[in-house]
Design a protein around this motif. Structure first.
Motif, PDB file in Angstrom:
ATOM      1  N   ILE A  18       0.439  -0.803   0.314  1.00 26.70           N
ATOM      2  CA  ILE A  18       0.268   0.133   0.107  1.00 26.70           C
ATOM      3  C   ILE A  18       0.674   1.289  -0.186  1.00 26.70           C
ATOM      4  CG2 ILE A  18      -1.322   1.206   1.620  1.00 26.70           C
ATOM      5  CD1 ILE A  18      -3.131  -1.619   2.403  1.00 26.70           C
ATOM      6  N   SER A  19       1.458   1.540   1.101  1.00 24.77           N
ATOM      7  CA  SER A  19       3.431   2.358   0.479  1.00 24.77           C
ATOM      8  C   SER A  19       3.121   2.898  -0.551  1.00 24.77           C
ATOM      9  CB  SER A  19       3.638   2.370   2.386  1.00 24.77           C
ATOM     10  OG  SER A  19       3.062   2.314   3.587  1.00 24.77           O
ATOM     11  N   GLY A  21       2.465   1.731  -3.076  1.00 24.53           N
ATOM     12  CA  GLY A  21       0.828   2.224  -3.769  1.00 24.53           C
ATOM     13  C   GLY A  21       0.868   1.697  -4.827  1.00 24.53           C
ATOM     14  N   ALA A  22       0.289   0.414  -4.161  1.00 25.96           N
ATOM     15  CA  ALA A  22      -0.850  -0.519  -4.456  1.00 25.96           C
ATOM     16  C   ALA A  22      -2.239  -0.250  -4.222  1.00 25.96           C
ATOM     17  CB  ALA A  22      -0.605  -1.693  -3.580  1.00 25.96           C
ATOM     18  N   GLU A  23      -3.030  -0.226  -5.432  1.00 25.75           N
ATOM     19  CA  GLU A  23      -4.491   0.726  -5.115  1.00 25.75           C
ATOM     20  C   GLU A  23      -5.489  -0.513  -4.842  1.00 25.75           C
ATOM     21  OE1 GLU A  23      -5.194   3.835  -7.921  1.00 25.75           O
ATOM     22  OE2 GLU A  23      -3.191   4.912  -6.865  1.00 25.75           O
ATOM     23  N   GLY A  24      -5.163  -1.848  -5.219  1.00 23.45           N
ATOM     24  CA  GLY A  24      -6.280  -2.398  -5.256  1.00 23.45           C
ATOM     25  C   GLY A  24      -5.965  -3.801  -4.908  1.00 23.45           C
ATOM     26  N   ALA A  27      -3.177  -6.058  -6.855  1.00 22.24           N
ATOM     27  CA  ALA A  27      -2.042  -4.825  -7.311  1.00 22.24           C
ATOM     28  C   ALA A  27      -1.130  -5.241  -5.760  1.00 22.24           C
ATOM     29  CB  ALA A  27      -2.644  -2.792  -7.440  1.00 22.24           C
ATOM     30  N   HIS A  31       2.577  -6.590  -6.109  1.00 25.66           N
ATOM     31  CA  HIS A  31       3.694  -6.386  -5.515  1.00 25.66           C
ATOM     32  C   HIS A  31       4.501  -7.368  -4.832  1.00 25.66           C
ATOM     33  CE1 HIS A  31       5.842  -2.546  -3.895  1.00 25.66           C
ATOM     34  NE2 HIS A  31       5.937  -3.853  -2.239  1.00 25.66           N
ATOM     35  N   ALA A  46      -8.938  -5.214   0.768  1.00 23.71           N
ATOM     36  CA  ALA A  46      -9.603  -4.425   0.065  1.00 23.71           C
ATOM     37  C   ALA A  46      -9.905  -3.419   1.219  1.00 23.71           C
ATOM     38  CB  ALA A  46     -10.789  -4.913  -0.085  1.00 23.71           C
ATOM     39  N   ILE A  49      -7.184  -1.383   2.696  1.00 23.23           N
ATOM     40  CA  ILE A  49      -6.254  -0.182   1.588  1.00 23.23           C
ATOM     41  C   ILE A  49      -7.441   1.166   1.977  1.00 23.23           C
ATOM     42  CG2 ILE A  49      -6.966   0.408  -0.898  1.00 23.23           C
ATOM     43  CD1 ILE A  49      -5.636  -2.589  -1.639  1.00 23.23           C
ATOM     44  N   SER A  50      -8.870   0.572   1.590  1.00 20.16           N
ATOM     45  CA  SER A  50      -9.705   1.851   2.516  1.00 20.16           C
ATOM     46  C   SER A  50      -9.264   2.414   3.607  1.00 20.16           C
ATOM     47  CB  SER A  50     -11.103   1.286   2.279  1.00 20.16           C
ATOM     48  OG  SER A  50     -11.220   0.035   3.128  1.00 20.16           O
TER      49      SER A  50
END
Length: 65
Positions: A18-19, A21-24, A27, A31, A46, A49-50
């Motif tokens: 997530i740090s 840049g993974a957005e889903g 992803a 990574h 998910a 991420i949110s």
């Protein structure tokens, strides 16, 4: 703690993705060179991420099968 048992991906590894840049959820797994298998981890990733990361996400315990 493992988030994805199929691929052995931990909460800290999810946060790392997530740090980076993974957005889903897909992803996040990509990574770390993984793909979704059973899909049970995707909703939890998910949510992480949110929430801005697994450290901030609501933690729930799931029994291992």
């Amino acid at each position: 703690m493992y988030v994805c048992n199929c691929n052995g991906v931990t909460r800290s590894e999810v946060d790392e993705a997530i740090s980076a840049g993974a957005e889903g959820p897909e992803a996040v797994l990509a990574h770390h060179g993984c793909e979704p298998c059973c899909g049970r981890c995707l909703p939890e990733i998910a949510d992480g991420i949110s929430s801005g990361g697994m450290a901030c996400a609501k933690r729930s315990l799931v029994a291992a099968e």
